[in-house]
Scaffold this active site. Structure first.
Site, PDB file in Angstrom:
ATOM      1  N   GLY A  51       0.872  -1.164   0.000  1.00 34.11           N
ATOM      2  CA  GLY A  51       0.000   0.000   0.000  1.00 34.11           C
ATOM      3  C   GLY A  51       0.909   1.213   0.000  1.00 34.11           C
ATOM      4  N   GLU A  52       0.600   2.174   0.811  1.00 35.90           N
ATOM      5  CA  GLU A  52       1.443   3.371   0.898  1.00 35.90           C
ATOM      6  C   GLU A  52       1.885   3.489   2.346  1.00 35.90           C
ATOM      7  OE1 GLU A  52       3.498   6.650   0.308  1.00 35.90           O
ATOM      8  OE2 GLU A  52       1.802   6.852   1.662  1.00 35.90           O
ATOM      9  N   SER A  53       3.183   3.328   2.570  1.00 31.56           N
ATOM     10  CA  SER A  53       3.675   3.181   3.946  1.00 31.56           C
ATOM     11  C   SER A  53       3.387   4.412   4.808  1.00 31.56           C
ATOM     12  CB  SER A  53       5.168   2.865   3.944  1.00 31.56           C
ATOM     13  OG  SER A  53       5.879   3.816   3.181  1.00 31.56           O
ATOM     14  N   CYS A  83       6.302  -5.332   0.846  1.00 30.16           N
ATOM     15  CA  CYS A  83       6.425  -4.028   0.190  1.00 30.16           C
ATOM     16  C   CYS A  83       6.280  -2.877   1.203  1.00 30.16           C
ATOM     17  CB  CYS A  83       5.445  -3.952  -0.962  1.00 30.16           C
ATOM     18  SG  CYS A  83       5.932  -2.745  -2.197  1.00 30.16           S
ATOM     19  N   ARG A 110      12.872   3.368  -0.178  1.00 29.89           N
ATOM     20  CA  ARG A 110      11.524   3.356  -0.779  1.00 29.89           C
ATOM     21  C   ARG A 110      11.626   3.590  -2.279  1.00 29.89           C
ATOM     22  NH1 ARG A 110       7.594   7.475   2.010  1.00 29.89           N
ATOM     23  NH2 ARG A 110       6.132   6.372   0.683  1.00 29.89           N
ATOM     24  N   ILE A 139       5.979  -3.874  -7.215  1.00 31.92           N
ATOM     25  CA  ILE A 139       5.171  -2.694  -7.564  1.00 31.92           C
ATOM     26  C   ILE A 139       5.694  -1.493  -6.771  1.00 31.92           C
ATOM     27  CG2 ILE A 139       2.860  -1.689  -7.606  1.00 31.92           C
ATOM     28  CD1 ILE A 139       1.786  -4.611  -7.541  1.00 31.92           C
ATOM     29  N   ARG A 140       6.333  -0.580  -7.455  1.00 32.25           N
ATOM     30  CA  ARG A 140       6.971   0.570  -6.782  1.00 32.25           C
ATOM     31  C   ARG A 140       7.651   0.098  -5.498  1.00 32.25           C
ATOM     32  NH1 ARG A 140       3.303   3.368  -5.019  1.00 32.25           N
ATOM     33  NH2 ARG A 140       1.510   2.256  -5.835  1.00 32.25           N
ATOM     34  N   HIS A 175       5.299  -8.991  -3.856  1.00 31.00           N
ATOM     35  CA  HIS A 175       3.912  -9.297  -3.459  1.00 31.00           C
ATOM     36  C   HIS A 175       3.524 -10.735  -3.796  1.00 31.00           C
ATOM     37  CE1 HIS A 175       2.524  -5.091  -2.804  1.00 31.00           C
ATOM     38  NE2 HIS A 175       3.494  -4.819  -3.641  1.00 31.00           N
ATOM     39  N   GLU A 177       1.222 -12.392  -2.638  1.00 31.77           N
ATOM     40  CA  GLU A 177      -0.247 -12.507  -2.619  1.00 31.77           C
ATOM     41  C   GLU A 177      -0.864 -12.207  -3.979  1.00 31.77           C
ATOM     42  OE1 GLU A 177       1.478 -10.006  -1.523  1.00 31.77           O
ATOM     43  OE2 GLU A 177       0.413  -8.124  -1.880  1.00 31.77           O
TER      44      GLU A 177
HETATM   45  N1  GLN Z   1       5.941   2.731  -2.797  1.00 36.34           N
HETATM   46  C1  GLN Z   1       5.160   2.372  -1.647  1.00 36.34           C
HETATM   47  C2  GLN Z   1       5.698   3.058  -0.383  1.00 36.34           C
HETATM   48  O1  GLN Z   1       6.714   3.672  -0.433  1.00 36.34           O
HETATM   49  C3  GLN Z   1       5.140   0.867  -1.461  1.00 36.34           C
HETATM   50  C4  GLN Z   1       4.490   0.234  -2.660  1.00 36.34           C
HETATM   51  C5  GLN Z   1       3.760  -1.052  -2.394  1.00 36.34           C
HETATM   52  O2  GLN Z   1       3.481  -1.420  -1.232  1.00 36.34           O
HETATM   53  N2  GLN Z   1       3.370  -1.732  -3.449  1.00 36.34           N
HETATM   54  O3  GLN Z   1       5.083   2.993   0.628  1.00 36.34           O
END
Ligand code: GLN
Length: 194
Positions: A51-53, A83, A110, A139-140, A175, A177
């Site tokens: 997600g977005e930390s 992630c 990150r 993913i990112r 990921h 999952e």
């Molecule tokens: N780029 C996100 C972050 O810095 C992490 C990306 C992800 O969980 N798929 O939080």
């Protein structure tokens, strides 16, 4: 080794928590969506999804979960961060004074793959997890730039650590999952059985 059915919490604020739940259930265990501190009491392990930390970190504070979760992990609750979850676990972030749970002896960058290849997938052999190559989806994604004492590296790609374990803590840049392969979920359940 205690092999009864495990109750695995998945932090349910955002990200791919439903996909984690499906893997845990497929392996014959119970998955619960965790959003309140009281739910931490009944768990055999917890997954912190992607997600977005920064957002997940703020929600952990707002819900009063940050401190009790940190204490549970320090007392041995098995935890797996995928992630953004890896970022939440790290004791240090590269070029960033921010810290979240800060329980695992790793330094993490990150969005480490930049903008050119910020998302990709590959198949790789991780002997601790499966005797055959498994699919990994990034993913990112972050990666680990420094591994401290007590941390075992499970997987490196082009010199960068993308999976590591320290005692009851597992962190992956990718990921599992989002694939059909449950090897990493099985590996985590084994950690919960130790
Ligand atoms: N780029 C996100 C972050 O810095 C992490 C990306 C992800 O969980 N798929 O939080």
């Amino acid at each position: 080794m205690n092999t009864r059915m495990k109750k695995i919490g998945i932090l349910g604020f955002q990200g791919a928590f439903v996909e984690h739940e499906l893997h845990i259930e497929r392996l014959g265990h119970e998955a619960v969506d965790v959003r309140y501190p009281g739910q931490l009491e009944e768990l055999d392990g917890i997954i912190l999804p992607g997600g977005e930390s920064t957002t997940i970190g703020k929600l952990l504070i707002r819900t009063g979960m940050m401190e009790p979760l940190r204490q549970k992990i320090e007392n041995g609750l098995p935890v797996w961060g995928t992630c953004a979850g890896m970022i939440l676990l790290a004791k240090e972030l590269e070029d960033d004074p921010m810290k979240h749970l800060a329980v695992m002896n790793i330094k993490v960058r990150r969005n480490a793959y930049g903008t050119q290849i910020d998302s990709f997938d590959t198949d790789i052999l991780i002997p601790a997890v499966n005797s055959e190559p498994i699919p990994l989806v990034f993913i990112r994604a972050p990666y680990v730039t420094k591994v401290g004492a007590g941390v075992d590296v499970l997987c490196e790609i082009q010199g960068h650590v993308v999976a590591a374990r320290e005692k009851n803590m597992l962190a992956t840049s990718f990921h599992p999952e989002l694939t059909n392969d449950s090897s990493f979920h099985r590996y985590f359940i084994d950690m919960c059985n130790e």
